[in-house]
Design an enzyme around this catalytic site. Structure first.
Site, PDB file in Angstrom:
ATOM      1  N   ASN A 392       0.823  -1.204   0.000  1.00 51.49           N
ATOM      2  CA  ASN A 392       0.000   0.000   0.000  1.00 51.49           C
ATOM      3  C   ASN A 392       0.858   1.255   0.000  1.00 51.49           C
ATOM      4  OD1 ASN A 392      -2.017   1.926   0.312  1.00 51.49           O
ATOM      5  ND2 ASN A 392      -3.206   0.687   1.725  1.00 51.49           N
ATOM      6  N   ASP A 393       1.452   1.548   1.147  1.00 50.59           N
ATOM      7  CA  ASP A 393       2.187   2.807   1.282  1.00 50.59           C
ATOM      8  C   ASP A 393       3.416   2.865   0.379  1.00 50.59           C
ATOM      9  OD1 ASP A 393       0.376   3.549   3.318  1.00 50.59           O
ATOM     10  OD2 ASP A 393       1.508   2.335   4.738  1.00 50.59           O
ATOM     11  N   VAL A 394       4.027   1.715   0.082  1.00 53.78           N
ATOM     12  CA  VAL A 394       5.261   1.722  -0.717  1.00 53.78           C
ATOM     13  C   VAL A 394       4.994   1.939  -2.198  1.00 53.78           C
ATOM     14  CG1 VAL A 394       6.488   0.262   0.931  1.00 53.78           C
ATOM     15  CG2 VAL A 394       5.258  -0.786  -0.977  1.00 53.78           C
TER      16      VAL A 394
END
Length: 465
Positions: A392-394
């Protein structure tokens, strides 16, 4: 040559094997050899240490060896690869408590407590205590015994400063006057030492509870470094050269890895430890929203069948779904279909350093297919399909595009640059950073909702049919 000289000679040989082993671990091609050399060095160090007649009786040594062998064998068979972050956290905690107990036992004996001995004792207890309780909290968060989100409260930083002042004062008192009464009071210096032990443990708890799941790989690396530093301090306490060397190697390599991972997140270590990043679910960084475009397994298969190049970007969701084996099977099927398949690995993907590398290696994915972020990003515009599995965040483009985003400036894998992006997710819930991901709403993104393992199994079945 007497026995002490021979033991020190073996220690030097063991230290050389450690150093060569660590060097070889830097490359996948030589990693197995490096692991073997390091293990041989540790075996030599243990045998040489037990050879010394000042150690406890051999019957207790045998009991310890048998107990360790049983626990290690059961752990190796029972603990799943997906639970390795929790296992590493417990390993770190074990190292911390062992160093603490070494320092405590030497202090308890109470002989020759000169500053050159007392200072290492204090350091082994302080660092060991922080490592032990911090690692237990990390384990509890990783295994979801407690909520993995950051826990911060008003006045936490002030409390941390007060604790550090207490530890500093206790350490100074013990160095100046290690035993006896506390300067004319009824309080024994031993209770000051007990206070040092307890407060060190409290500091470990307070250090880890503000840290969220997104930052956990950095914390695991830092605690690993602490366990090495505590071991090195314990080595000074008992004048064991090989313990000093091995602890220093672990401590130094852990610090370097921590710095590399912090840099990969474009954040300082202080910001990671004290900011409580992700403690509040925020909509900041969600400037690009709209309707998501779901896709079925059947339609996804048709696109993959026609793709000439595919990049798979795994994240923690793949570990949770235990989908690494079916992912490898899907990659092999696509390659048989003439597709070039690579895996893009973000430095902080997962919950421990190298988490994705370990999972894919366990699934027998060729290490040559694993590409680092800086290596894969320039090729992303030429990729037909990027498959994001539980990450997700990466892959959040807000880190690159939205200056108001909390993760702005964090290097990401540019999955959105691919011609088509498949995102495998159970729901639209934000990642551990707690912010929305504009990638889900982009024109070239298709959401394949459901359990990642089941979705990949569906794709595998389509390729086989």
């Amino acid at each position: 040559m007497n026995i002490d000289q021979l033991i020190n000679l073996v220690y030097i040989l063991a230290a050389l094997l450690f150093i060569i082993g660590v060097k070889k671990l830097s490359s996948p091609q030589t990693a197995r050899q490096g692991n073997g050399l390091s293990s041989l060095g540790m075996l030599l160090a243990v045998v040489a240490t037990l050879w010394h007649q000042d150690i406890i009786g051999y019957e207790w040594i045998i009991v310890g060896l048998l107990a360790g062998a049983v626990i290690g064998t059961i752990s190796a068979r029972v603990v799943k690869m997906t639970a390795m972050p929790e296992m590493v956290a417990l390993f770190n905690g074990s190292g911390g408590i062992a160093s603490l107990l070494v320092g405590w036992s030497v202090y308890h004996v109470g002989s020759s407590l000169i500053p050159s001995t007392t200072i290492p004792i204090i350091l082994s207890v302080l660092i060991g205590g922080v490592t032990f309780t911090g690692s237990l909290i990390a384990w509890a968060k990783l295994s979801e015994v407690i909520d993995g989100k950051p826990h911060i409260f008003k006045g936490q930083h002030i409390l941390n400063v007060l604790i550090l002042l207490i530890l500093l004062a206790a350490g100074i008192f013990l160095v100046i006057k290690p035993v006896g009464m506390f300067w004319g009071t009824d309080l024994s210096m031993y209770w000051i030492f007990i206070l040092l032990v307890l407060v060190s443990g409290i500091l470990g708890v307070l250090m880890v509870i503000p840290i969220g799941g997104a930052d956990m790989p950095v914390v695991i690396s830092l605690l690993n470094s602490f366990s090495g530093l505590a071991a090195a301090a314990a080595g000074f306490v008992i004048s064991n050269n090989v313990l000093i060397v091995s602890g220093a190697l672990v401590g130094a390599s852990g610090i370097i890895l921590t710095q590399i991972m912090s840099k990969a997140m474009n954040r300082s270590l202080g910001n990671i430890l004290f900011s409580g990043f992700g403690s509040v679910v925020s909509s900041e960084g969600s400037s690009e929203q709209g309707d998501v475009k779901p896709i079925t397994v059947e339609d996804a298969y048709l696109i993959l069948e026609a793709a000439r190049s595919v990049v798979i970007i795994p994240g923690y969701g793949m570990a949770v779904a235990q989908a690494q084996h079916v992912v490898r099977e899907l990659a092999e099927l696509m390659e048989k279909n003439g597709t070039e398949v690579n895996f893009a690995i973000h430095p902080v993907a997962g919950r421990m350093p190298g988490h994705m590398n370990v999972l894919l290696a366990e699934a027998n994915v060729d290490y040559d297919k694993l590409r680092e972020m800086d290596d894969i990003n320039p090729t992303m515009p030429t990729v037909d399909v990027a498959i994001v599995i539980g990450a997700n965040d990466v892959v959040n483009p807000a880190a690159r595009e939205d200056q108001s985003s909390p993760i702005y400036g964090m290097p990401i894998i540019n999955a959105d640059y691919a011609r088509t992006v498949f995102v495998l997710k159970r729901s639209m819930r934000p990642g551990f950073a707690g912010i929305e991901n504009p990638l889900f709403f982009k024109e070239n993104t298709r959401m394949l909702f459901g359990d990642a393992k089941h979705s990949i199994q569906g794709l595998v079945a389509e390729f086989k049919s």
